[in-house]
Design a protein around this motif. Structure first.
Motif, PDB file in Angstrom:
ATOM      1  N   UNK B  91      -6.857  -4.535   4.104  1.00 19.62           N
ATOM      2  CA  UNK B  91      -5.678  -4.775   3.300  1.00 19.62           C
ATOM      3  C   UNK B  91      -5.205  -3.491   2.642  1.00 19.62           C
ATOM      4  N   UNK B  92      -3.947  -3.469   2.293  1.00 25.20           N
ATOM      5  CA  UNK B  92      -3.321  -2.339   1.607  1.00 25.20           C
ATOM      6  C   UNK B  92      -2.854  -1.265   2.572  1.00 25.20           C
ATOM      7  N   UNK B  94      -0.378  -1.548   4.740  1.00 28.67           N
ATOM      8  CA  UNK B  94       0.720  -2.353   5.286  1.00 28.67           C
ATOM      9  C   UNK B  94       1.404  -1.653   6.468  1.00 28.67           C
ATOM     10  N   UNK B  95       1.658  -0.354   6.317  1.00 25.07           N
ATOM     11  CA  UNK B  95       2.399   0.356   7.356  1.00 25.07           C
ATOM     12  C   UNK B  95       1.666   0.311   8.694  1.00 25.07           C
ATOM     13  N   UNK B 112     -12.205  -8.018   4.045  1.00 24.61           N
ATOM     14  CA  UNK B 112     -13.152  -8.984   4.606  1.00 24.61           C
ATOM     15  C   UNK B 112     -12.474 -10.316   4.873  1.00 24.61           C
ATOM     16  N   UNK B 226       6.498 -18.511   3.714  1.00 25.40           N
ATOM     17  CA  UNK B 226       5.681 -17.562   2.956  1.00 25.40           C
ATOM     18  C   UNK B 226       6.092 -16.121   3.198  1.00 25.40           C
ATOM     19  N   UNK B 227       5.905 -15.307   2.159  1.00 31.99           N
ATOM     20  CA  UNK B 227       6.165 -13.876   2.272  1.00 31.99           C
ATOM     21  C   UNK B 227       4.852 -13.158   2.545  1.00 31.99           C
ATOM     22  N   UNK B 229       3.879  -9.680   1.792  1.00 32.96           N
ATOM     23  CA  UNK B 229       4.492  -8.515   1.144  1.00 32.96           C
ATOM     24  C   UNK B 229       4.331  -7.237   1.965  1.00 32.96           C
ATOM     25  N   UNK B 230       5.434  -6.529   2.095  1.00 31.61           N
ATOM     26  CA  UNK B 230       5.409  -5.267   2.807  1.00 31.61           C
ATOM     27  C   UNK B 230       5.431  -5.426   4.316  1.00 31.61           C
ATOM     28  N   UNK B 233       7.429 -12.271   7.139  1.00 31.96           N
ATOM     29  CA  UNK B 233       7.340 -13.669   6.719  1.00 31.96           C
ATOM     30  C   UNK B 233       6.454 -14.450   7.666  1.00 31.96           C
TER      31      UNK B 233
END
Lengths: 345, 242
Positions: B91-92, B94-95, B112, B226-227, B229-230, B233
């Motif tokens: 996670x984190x 996104x790109x 995880x 749902x979204x 984020x980054x 949908x």
């Protein structure tokens, strides 16, 4: 420059003041420069001052035809003053710098210690629980019934989730401190809040979470991933630190060129005097049982500040915690509706 | 790929992942689910296995020692558009995920991960590839209380007809086609408006907001639209209780 000013002053008052006092004017100039500037500048200034003094002020103007003897004595005196003063000042400066460095070192050390103790507690505790559960599953296999086994495995999963939260927050803080790379675009606030809220849908259980956002709230120019994190941390605090069954309200609105958000719970609020400190790194308020790393609100503040916004905490009249933050809308929101529907593929 | 998913044969899944512990966990769980697992620890090894044993789906770690997992996606997609590819990612980033999804991955699971979530995503990706094979779409698509009559372009919420604009309907249609899977912003923009609108994501957000207000009971806490984020949908057809 200073020598020139002294000369102008002295020439202006030539008629009224005694010769010796002119020397004092120059001496004052030399003092000022020695205190303020480096050694080289002070020496140049002293030499210029003496020259100017003899050239402009001493009778038999406009020439150096004077006893070289007096001239050299004055020059030496002025130079001595300049050198002594600059040496003293430099020593004071370097001592001040050393004291400052030491203070920074102490602060860093204190920070590192609190970080280390927080991290080692918050990572080692779940690790111990996981290791304990896993080894007992391995070693006591025959003596465990299905219920015991479920309990142990459930514990492992829960502890891993907790550890993951701690590590994610630590990494976030580290990244924010290294300089936030804010990737802004225009968003409806409702979408960002919604994304955060849906993450907690299961955790909320039946608890009331009311989100009130005016339908005509303008788009706001923010980094959605970061602002979502602010809501995630606030919702996380709500679940961690308020009694089961209490409600939460998230209210947003427009205030001129800013959008404000109020997140209000009905738990125990903040201890008096903690309202500022709750945003400090590794600060933990009074907690019963649940312990965090003390980073949640610090991350919120770093993100809000990264957006040129403000954030504040207070305890409401009913005793609940209230976090209010404001973000600039960030200019004129783009008009939507220009893409003609006829351009549909 | 033609004899995909004969119902009584266990499907073969290729896991390309360099971490032996994650491989071990997945080996254990997937075997319980009657999947046959093949393993590769590098991108090179993975590509060889794909060519030699033609798996039914791929679970791919993006951080491989020899190559970026995204390159594996590109190579696979050059000759196989349908093979489901599920990405394991941290996670984190996104790109990174967007590159993987726009490069042709079907979905992602964050590390995880809970095994249940991974299996659910895998099943959805399977379903998509088989429904594309048959080109069949249900006449009425049901999402909770929302009924979408795809033949007559009619949408009802709890029996009440709801009027959608052409764009809103188009977006809903795309999300239905990728039901339960993530759809990136650029995929939606491309499919709804055509190319050259890639930088106008805020239009998309505003239309999604309107769509939520028309279809969701509490649009600020959406159950279905749902979204991510980054990223984009995801249309959730049946929110799972956990």
């Amino acid at each position: 420059m200073v020598a020139a000013i002294c000369t102008v002053v002295s020439v202006a008052f030539r008629k009224r003041i005694d010769m010796v006092n002119f020397a004092m004017v120059y001496l004052f100039g030399v003092l000022v420069v020695s205190v303020r500037c480096h050694r080289a500048a002070a020496i140049v200034n002293a030499t210029l001052s003496v020259s100017a003094f003899y050239y402009f002020i001493v009778p038999v103007h406009d020439s150096f035809v004077l006893e070289d003897y007096t001239y050299i004595i004055t020059l030496c005196a002025m130079l001595a003053v300049a050198l002594v003063i600059t040496t003293l000042i430099e020593r004071v400066r370097s001592q001040a710098a050393a004291v400052r460095d030491a203070e920074i070192a102490i602060q860093t050390e204190r920070m590192r210690n609190s970080l280390l103790s927080a991290v080692s507690h918050d990572i080692k505790t779940p690790l111990a629980a996981i290791y304990g559960a896993a080894t007992s599953l391995l070693e006591e296999e025959d003596r465990l019934n299905a219920v015991n086994r479920r309990e142990l495995v459930g514990g492992i999963a829960a502890e891993v989730e907790r550890m993951n939260r701690v590590i994610t927050n630590l990494l976030k803080m580290t990244r924010l401190e290294a300089g936030v790379h804010v990737k802004k675009d225009w968003y409806p606030l409702e979408e960002i809040v919604g994304a955060a809220a849906t993450r907690f849908e299961h955790a909320f259980g039946g608890r009331s979470v009311m989100i009130k956002i005016p339908p005509d709230l303008p788009l706001i120019c923010v980094d959605d991933v970061l602002i979502e994190q602010v809501f995630v941390n606030l919702l996380d605090n709500f679940l961690k630190y308020t009694p089961a069954g209490t409600a939460l309200e998230i209210i947003a609105g427009q205030d001129d060129s800013r959008i404000f958000v109020i997140v209000r719970d009905h738990g125990g609020g903040f201890s008096p005097g903690d309202e500022e400190r709750v945003f400090d790194k590794f600060f933990r308020g009074k907690t019963d049982g649940e312990r965090g790393l003390g980073l949640g609100l610090a991350i919120c503040r770093a993100i809000v500040h990264g957006h040129e916004g403000t954030i504040a905490a207070e305890t409401a009249l009913d005793g609940g915690a209230v976090i209010r933050f404001e973000l600039p809308i960030g200019g004129a929101p783009p008009a939507v509706g220009e893409l003609p529907e006829s351009s549909l593929a | 790929m033609t004899d995909y998913a004969a119902p009584d044969l266990p499907a073969e899944i290729l896991l390309i992942e360099d971490d032996p512990e994650i491989r071990r966990v997945l080996r254990t769980t997937l075997s319980l689910e009657r999947y046959n697992l093949r393993e590769a620890s590098t991108a090179m090894e993975g590509m060889k296995t794909i060519a030699s044993c033609q798996p039914d789906a791929i679970i791919l770690d993006l951080g491989l020692p020899d190559k970026d997992g995204i390159e594996v996606i590109h190579q696979v997609r050059q000759w196989n558009k349908l093979l489901p590819i599920l990405v394991l990612s941290v996670r984190s980033r996104e790109q990174h995920k967007i590159s993987a999804l726009d490069g042709g991955a079907d979905d992602f699971v964050n590390k995880p991960f809970a095994v249940g979530e991974l299996l659910a995503r895998l099943r959805v990706a399977d379903r998509r590839s088989s429904s594309i094979l048959t080109e069949r779409m249900d006449a009425i698509f049901r999402i909770g209380q929302i009924d979408v009559d795809l033949a007559r372009r009619k949408v009802t919420v709890a029996g009440e007809e709801v009027h959608l604009t052409r764009i809103e309907y188009k977006l809903l249609q795309i999300l239905i086609r990728h039901a339960d899977m993530v759809v990136t912003h650029s995929q939606l923009l491309n499919e709804a408006w055509g190319p050259n609108h890639g930088d106008q994501v805020h239009y998309l957000r505003v239309y999604m907001l309107q769509l939520r207000r028309k279809l969701e009971k509490d649009p600020a806490r959406p159950r279905h639209l749902r979204t991510e984020p980054g990223i984009g949908y995801r249309l959730i057809t049946e929110p799972l209780a956990r």
